[in-house]
Structures are given as C-alpha cells and as structure tokens.
Motif scaffolding. Structure first.
Motif, PDB file in Angstrom:
ATOM      1  N   ARG A 279      74.111 -49.851  12.198  1.00 21.54           N
ATOM      2  CA  ARG A 279      74.270 -50.458  13.526  1.00 21.54           C
ATOM      3  C   ARG A 279      74.402 -49.387  14.595  1.00 21.54           C
ATOM      4  O   ARG A 279      73.868 -49.509  15.694  1.00 21.54           O
ATOM      5  N   THR A 281      73.119 -46.343  14.557  1.00 20.38           N
ATOM      6  CA  THR A 281      71.845 -45.657  14.786  1.00 20.38           C
ATOM      7  C   THR A 281      70.782 -46.569  15.380  1.00 20.38           C
ATOM      8  O   THR A 281      69.711 -46.096  15.783  1.00 20.38           O
ATOM      9  N   GLY A 282      71.052 -47.872  15.408  1.00 18.44           N
ATOM     10  CA  GLY A 282      70.097 -48.804  15.986  1.00 18.44           C
ATOM     11  C   GLY A 282      69.113 -49.384  15.002  1.00 18.44           C
ATOM     12  O   GLY A 282      68.216 -50.147  15.390  1.00 18.44           O
ATOM     13  N   GLY A 286      70.282 -54.586  17.057  1.00 20.78           N
ATOM     14  CA  GLY A 286      69.599 -54.862  18.316  1.00 20.78           C
ATOM     15  C   GLY A 286      70.452 -54.687  19.557  1.00 20.78           C
ATOM     16  O   GLY A 286      70.164 -55.268  20.604  1.00 20.78           O
ATOM     17  N   PHE A 287      71.492 -53.855  19.457  1.00 22.80           N
ATOM     18  CA  PHE A 287      72.404 -53.722  20.598  1.00 22.80           C
ATOM     19  C   PHE A 287      71.803 -52.916  21.751  1.00 22.80           C
ATOM     20  O   PHE A 287      72.195 -53.090  22.906  1.00 22.80           O
ATOM     21  N   GLY A 288      70.869 -52.032  21.434  1.00 23.81           N
ATOM     22  CA  GLY A 288      70.215 -51.287  22.500  1.00 23.81           C
ATOM     23  C   GLY A 288      69.517 -52.212  23.477  1.00 23.81           C
ATOM     24  O   GLY A 288      69.652 -52.070  24.702  1.00 23.81           O
ATOM     25  N   LYS A 289      68.772 -53.176  22.954  1.00 26.31           N
ATOM     26  CA  LYS A 289      68.075 -54.131  23.809  1.00 26.31           C
ATOM     27  C   LYS A 289      69.057 -54.922  24.658  1.00 26.31           C
ATOM     28  O   LYS A 289      68.807 -55.183  25.844  1.00 26.31           O
ATOM     29  N   ASP A 294      67.198 -48.074  24.744  1.00 22.85           N
ATOM     30  CA  ASP A 294      66.423 -47.944  23.515  1.00 22.85           C
ATOM     31  C   ASP A 294      67.316 -48.216  22.309  1.00 22.85           C
ATOM     32  O   ASP A 294      68.546 -48.065  22.388  1.00 22.85           O
ATOM     33  N   PRO A 295      66.744 -48.605  21.178  1.00 25.26           N
ATOM     34  CA  PRO A 295      67.555 -48.890  19.989  1.00 25.26           C
ATOM     35  C   PRO A 295      68.439 -47.725  19.550  1.00 25.26           C
ATOM     36  O   PRO A 295      69.547 -47.932  19.049  1.00 25.26           O
ATOM     37  N   ASP A 296      67.979 -46.494  19.748  1.00 24.06           N
ATOM     38  CA  ASP A 296      68.720 -45.321  19.290  1.00 24.06           C
ATOM     39  C   ASP A 296      69.543 -44.662  20.407  1.00 24.06           C
ATOM     40  O   ASP A 296      69.767 -43.448  20.402  1.00 24.06           O
ATOM     41  N   TRP A 297      70.010 -45.453  21.359  1.00 24.27           N
ATOM     42  CA  TRP A 297      70.755 -44.917  22.509  1.00 24.27           C
ATOM     43  C   TRP A 297      71.981 -44.108  22.084  1.00 24.27           C
ATOM     44  O   TRP A 297      72.267 -43.047  22.647  1.00 24.27           O
TER      45      TRP A 297
END
Length: 344
Positions: A279, A281-282, A286-289, A294-297
C-alpha cells in the motif's frame, strides 16, 4: 405553474448542476493544480536556522524543514529540486501564506488554536515536537529556569515564545526584564553582545544559535522546557485537498520509518509482498489517485529525502553538528510520541 414555482425550479436546477460539477472536479483542484501547472512548489521557510533551514554560499538550501518541502515536491512533481524557497520572518510568515505568496510554510511554526481559528490556517500535522527553552551565559552560574529571577531575557516579538515567557515567570512568582526584538537575528545579536543574559525560543533553535556564537562554550542550553511547541507545515484552511496532500506526505515519511523503508532500500520495498508495504509503494490501494498524485507518490518522497529518521539524523540528530537527542520525536513504539495514521 406559478411564476414563483418556476423560479424556484430554475434555482434548484442551477444549484444541482453546481453541486454535480463540484463532485466531478478533480480532487487536486486548487493549490495542487496550481503547483502542477507552475511546475514548482513555493515553500516559506525561516530566514536561516541551523539544522532547519540554511542557505549556503552557493545559494543552496538545506535542513529539516527544507527536506520536508523537497519530499513534498517529489511526491507532487516527481522532482525534489522543483522548489522555490522564500525566507520569511516570524511577523510576516502567516500573512505571506494567506496572500498565497507561498503554497505552504515549513518554518518552525507552533500549532495553536488561535492561529487556526483566527488566521484561517491549518496545520498539516506535527513534524517536530519541541518546547521553549533558555540559552544562558555560563557566567550566570545557573542550572535551571527557576534560577532566572531578575534576569534580562531577549525574545522575539509576536511569537509564542514571548507569551510563554510571561506565563512562566508569573506562574512561578519570578521577575525578569524583557528585551523584545523584531526578529530572531536581532534577538540573537543582542544576546551575543551582552544586552541580555538569556535568549529564549524553541529549544531546538537554541542548539543552533549556540553554535553561531563566537565562543559557544561560554553558553549552555538549560534542560528545562516550559511549553509545548508542536511544529509542523501550515497551509491555508480553504483548500482541503491540498491540506490532505501535505498532511499525508508528512505521515508517509513517518510510516516509512516504522515500516523500515529508507532511501537506501526503497527498491527492495517495491518488491515486497507485505500488504502494508505494498500500500505504501502504491502497488495496492489506489491512494495516489485519491490524492490527485501518482501511485508511487510516497516512494518518490522517500527516494528524494529518506524516511523521517533519515531526515532527522542528517539535519538534527547524532549525525549532525547539533546532535539533538530524538527524545519525544522517537516513534511511538520506541518511547516517543511520533505517530502517523496507517496508509490503508
């Protein structure tokens, strides 16, 4: 249908359309979109504070507060160098933020009720648990704050330090001579030149100020802490999406330390099968969205500056010239109070 009914229906239709539009707007509308379109993050920092925000002869900024801005820039823009730093005095910092001259303050500012409720600002968590202390000349021969009766004390005007100072001396039936100066530089200069015997401000800052003295060995930071000074990044309170981004970058750096993720092992973390690391690292969640990133924020933030532990040690801890013990700023499961909600 009456004319009034027709008007009401039209008004209802307009309101419904506006609500629908609001729900379809991207989560990052506002400051986040402005930062992305501008291509740089505008960060307000102190005018120069050892360990927190220093600018060298080449104009490069470094420090604990500076690193937070770089981590945020990495999370939002993918590049920790896309930051412009604006040095701000204590008296001008909040007005500069309110006037949108900067996107946030990362500038040793204490979280208080008045600053949120009266100034329309929001603190996005705590990055450093501090407390007000005293830097004294060894010639005073005192070993604690209660021995400062009748002392001449330098303090910066309009700060929580000035108000706490009065509270402490009244509560303990002590007297003192207050020497008030418009800025931190002036207060320090007055202390160094002998206009006062004591300098008071956040204890972390005093460790840095002591090193700036021509003869550091002739002064000491007393062990007493007379206040709670939770320091953290500040944003305007009218942009919840931006507030959420700043807050969770802060939490991500703390969670990285707790999960054992660092700048040196981030590539291994990307291969982990542990749910909480995935979670982070993305790979999952889906928390970046949801944040408009970005997913890897979070990976970008840690790759740029390291985890909270790395930022602390590099700028303030045993690996730095300040050598400030982590104390309260240890993780909650290591004897401190540093605690971040989970990324889930």
């Amino acid at each position: 249908m009456s004319k009034d009914s027709s008007v009401r229906q039209r008004c209802f239709g307009i309101a419904a359309a506006a609500l629908a539009l609001a729900w379809t707007m991207p989560a990052g509308a506002g400051t986040l979109e402005t930062v992305k379109q501008r291509g740089t993050l505008a960060c307000g920092v102190s005018e120069g504070l050892n360990g927190f925000s220093d600018k060298d002869a080449q104009g490069k900024w470094s420090g604990f507060d500076v690193d937070f801005c770089r981590a945020l820039a990495a999370a939002v823009l993918g590049d920790p160098q896309k930051v412009s730093f604006t040095p701000l005095s204590a008296s001008e910092r909040f007005n500069a933020l309110k006037a949108a001259k900067v996107d946030l303050l990362s500038r040793n500012s204490t979280w208080t009720l008045g600053r949120e409720a009266e100034l329309g600002l929001a603190f996005a968590g705590i990055t450093y648990h501090d407390g007000q202390g005293f830097l004294v000349k060894r010639s005073l021969r005192v070993d604690g704050a209660l021995a400062l009766d009748k002392a001449k004390i330098c303090v910066e005007a309009g700060t929580t330090s000035q108000f706490n100072l009065g509270d402490f001396f009244r509560a303990n039936s002590l007297t003192y001579e207050e020497k008030v100066y418009p800025g931190a530089a002036e207060a320090f200069a007055a202390f160094e030149s002998g206009q006062c015997d004591v300098l008071t401000r956040d204890q972390s800052a005093l460790y840095g100020e002591r090193l700036r003295l021509a003869k550091p060995a002739e002064a000491m930071v007393l062990p007493d802490v007379i206040s709670k000074e939770p320091l953290g990044p500040v944003v305007r309170s009218d942009d919840f999406a931006w507030f959420t981004v700043v807050k969770w970058v802060n939490f991500a750096l703390i969670n990285a330390e707790e999960l054992g993720i660092s700048a040196s092992n981030i590539e291994e973390a990307l291969k982990s099968q542990k749910p909480d690391v995935r979670r982070f690292t993305g790979v999952e969640g889906g928390f970046g969205k949801a944040l408009g990133l970005d997913p890897d924020w979070a990976v970008k933030a840690v790759r740029a500056t390291g985890s909270y532990a790395e930022i602390y040690e590099r700028n303030l801890g045993t690996s730095s010239k300040l050598a400030i013990p982590r104390s309260l700023n240890q993780l909650w499961n290591m004897g401190g109070v540093l605690y971040a909600p989970p990324l889930r």
